[in-house]
Design an enzyme around this catalytic site. Structure first.
Site, mmCIF file in Angstrom:
data_model
loop_
_atom_site.group_PDB
_atom_site.id
_atom_site.type_symbol
_atom_site.label_atom_id
_atom_site.label_comp_id
_atom_site.label_asym_id
_atom_site.label_seq_id
_atom_site.Cartn_x
_atom_site.Cartn_y
_atom_site.Cartn_z
ATOM 1 N N PRO A 1 -2.861 -19.073 9.550
ATOM 2 C CA PRO A 1 -1.988 -20.134 8.674
ATOM 3 C C PRO A 1 -2.567 -20.312 7.353
ATOM 4 O O PRO A 1 -2.038 -20.311 6.396
ATOM 5 C CB PRO A 1 -2.346 -21.420 9.480
ATOM 6 C CG PRO A 1 -2.621 -21.087 10.941
ATOM 7 C CD PRO A 1 -3.311 -19.735 10.832
ATOM 8 N N GLY A 2 -3.910 -20.196 7.201
ATOM 9 C CA GLY A 2 -4.514 -20.493 5.710
ATOM 10 C C GLY A 2 -4.982 -19.254 4.873
ATOM 11 O O GLY A 2 -5.325 -19.250 4.000
ATOM 12 N N GLU B 1 2.144 -6.482 6.756
ATOM 13 C CA GLU B 1 1.016 -5.452 6.318
ATOM 14 C C GLU B 1 0.890 -5.404 4.888
ATOM 15 O O GLU B 1 0.311 -4.381 4.389
ATOM 16 C CB GLU B 1 1.106 -4.126 6.780
ATOM 17 C CG GLU B 1 1.148 -4.130 8.320
ATOM 18 C CD GLU B 1 1.080 -2.999 9.202
ATOM 19 O OE1 GLU B 1 0.476 -1.907 8.477
ATOM 20 O OE2 GLU B 1 1.491 -2.831 10.166
ATOM 21 N N SER C 1 4.300 -6.662 -1.322
ATOM 22 C CA SER C 1 4.569 -5.737 -2.446
ATOM 23 C C SER C 1 3.301 -6.118 -3.608
ATOM 24 O O SER C 1 3.142 -5.235 -4.233
ATOM 25 C CB SER C 1 5.962 -5.787 -3.060
ATOM 26 O OG SER C 1 6.973 -5.090 -2.349
ATOM 27 N N GLU C 2 3.320 -7.582 -3.907
ATOM 28 C CA GLU C 2 2.179 -7.833 -4.738
ATOM 29 C C GLU C 2 0.984 -7.127 -4.633
ATOM 30 O O GLU C 2 0.372 -6.803 -5.382
ATOM 31 C CB GLU C 2 2.094 -9.378 -5.051
ATOM 32 C CG GLU C 2 3.571 -9.823 -5.646
ATOM 33 C CD GLU C 2 4.817 -9.950 -4.581
ATOM 34 O OE1 GLU C 2 4.605 -9.786 -3.379
ATOM 35 O OE2 GLU C 2 5.992 -10.532 -4.972
#
Ligand SMILES: Cc1cc2nc3c(=O)[nH]c(=O)nc-3n(C[C@H](O)[C@H](O)[C@H](O)COP(=O)(O)OP(=O)(O)OC[C@H]3O[C@@H](n4cnc5c(N)ncnc54)[C@H](O)[C@@H]3O)c2cc1C
Length: 384
Positions: free
Chosen positions: A127-128, A362, A365-366
């Site tokens: 989650p983090g 996976e 894009s960044e």
């Protein structure tokens, strides 16, 4: 360049026939009900598609990434959900054991996974900590001959149905990425359970669930590779995994383009098929060109991977370009269908929803752009 061999063409035809015969009739219903396609997954195991990239000696199909791409493309052309189930199982879960595990561990788990007797999941995201995977909080503490896991993983493909999961956990907080290790946790282990199943925009027949660990005690021999090498291995796993997300993108984009071409030739307005309007022709031309460019980048990465080369740069480029091109192609697919692209009687709207995962999963894009830039700017001098 990138001519397929006779065997590769046969594989492509066999998977296409399977997808059209056994998957296509159920796609809408599975999507609507968010239903996991258990029977199809079993059959994929029988066809060898759950062990495509693993050696015969471990019960795999003994093929490579080129064949793996062909299989994922054909499945995803009909249903991206099936594509992502196969991708997470092969190139994430099973491949982590293949890459990081010792001989004993490979023999223990890979034959069951490669044959489809077991379904696998791979848990990195929490989650983090998503893009910042090194910020994981799930811990594994050594206790005698066991490791005790506590924490949770989120957005895990196959998580609710997996017979085992490869899970990344912090074994030494002080050591940063060198304090993260990988473990195999088997279904039924006390203290391990799937949590919430996500209700998703797309890829709804695939399962995306939390994994929860509460004082989950696993044998010491379930540590994959050496303590502290889990993060490094996870990055190597993702180098291959990103080729599968590129393939997932290619498949859905192909499906969207095929549907748009068919519709454009059938739909008549102003007394002619809309495919006779230059505006529609140019859309189709751009879609097909982008699809071929994505295909070439993906095949380059797959061939290099099969040749044993490092593919960090090439798989990130393939994943980045193929996923973003696929989103544009699926968007134009809806546009070519006009109002019919917005309703569920036609496949265009589902491709549009499903494909949106590709620039996220996976590594977004960044993150791919960061990986590409890092490779270009001197981390890898051989690349000039
Ligand atoms: C359907 C689905 C299946 C998945 N399957 C799996 C799985 O099987 N196993 C698994 O471990 N994970 C899985 N994931 C998780 C997926 O890999 C993550 O969602 C993804 O890596 C992004 O992490 P995040 O969602 O926490 O987003 P965040 O990391 O919070 O990112 C939010 C936004 O900030 C941007 N951002 C973050 N950091 C930077 C930066 N340094 N510079 C610029 N921009 C930045 C991101 O690109 C994004 O646009 C799955 C996700 C989905 C939706």
């Amino acid at each position: 360049m990138f001519e397929l061999t006779e065997e590769q063409r046969q594989l492509q035809s066999a998977v296409r026939a399977f997808a059209e015969g056994e998957i296509a009739p159920h796609v809408s219903e599975w999507d609507e009900k968010s239903e996991f396609p258990h029977a199809v997954v079993k059959k994929l195991g029988e066809m060898g598609l759950l062990g495509v990239i693993f050696p015969d000696s471990l019960g795999g199909a003994g093929m490579g990434y080129v064949e793996y791409v062909l299989a994922i493309v054909e499945l995803s052309r009909v249903d991206g959900s099936v594509g992502i189930i196969v991708a997470a199982h092969n190139s994430l879960c099973t491949n982590h054991i293949m890459l990081g595990g010792n001989d004993e561990q490979r023999k223990r788990w890979i034959p069951k996974l490669a044959s489809g007797e077991w379904l696998g999941a791979w848990g990195l995201t929490e989650p983090g900590s998503g893009s910042d995977a090194a910020g994981a909080r799930t811990t594994a503490v050594k206790k005698g001959d066991t490791w005790v896991l506590n924490g949770s993983k989120t957005f895990i493909t196959n998580g609710g149905h997996a017979d085992c999961a490869v899970v990344l956990a912090v074994t030494d907080k002080e050591k940063g990425t060198k304090g993260i290790s990988a473990f195999v946790v088997e279904k039924g282990t006390k203290g391990f359970r799937p949590g919430r199943k996500e209700n998703k925009l797309g890829l709804r027949a695939s399962d995306t669930s939390e994994l929860i660990f509460e004082d989950c005690e696993i044998p010491a021999e379930n540590l994959i590779g050496k303590e502290g090498e889990g993060f490094k291995d996870a990055m190597r796993v993702l180098d291959g995994g990103r080729i599968s997300i590129a393939a997932l993108s290619l498949g859905m984009a192909r499906g969207a383009l095929d549907a748009a071409m068919k519709y454009a030739q059938e739909r008549r307005q102003f007394g002619k098929a809309i495919s006779e309007f230059q505006a529609i022709q140019f859309k189709l031309a751009d879609m097909a060109t982008e699809l071929d460019a994505a295909w070439l980048l993906t095949m380059r990465a797959a061939q290099m991977k099969d040749a044993g080369k490092k593919v960090t740069l090439e798989s990130a480029m393939a994943k980045l370009y193929a996923s973003e091109a696929a989103c544009r192609i699926c968007d134009e697919g809806v546009q070519i269908h006009g109002g019919y692209g917005f309703i569920k009687d036609y496949p265009a709207e589902k491709f549009y929803r499903d494909v949106r995962l590709c620039p996220i999963g996976e590594g977004t894009s960044e993150i791919q752009r960061m990986v590409i830039a890092r490779e270009l700017l001197g981390k890898s001098p051989s690349r000039g």
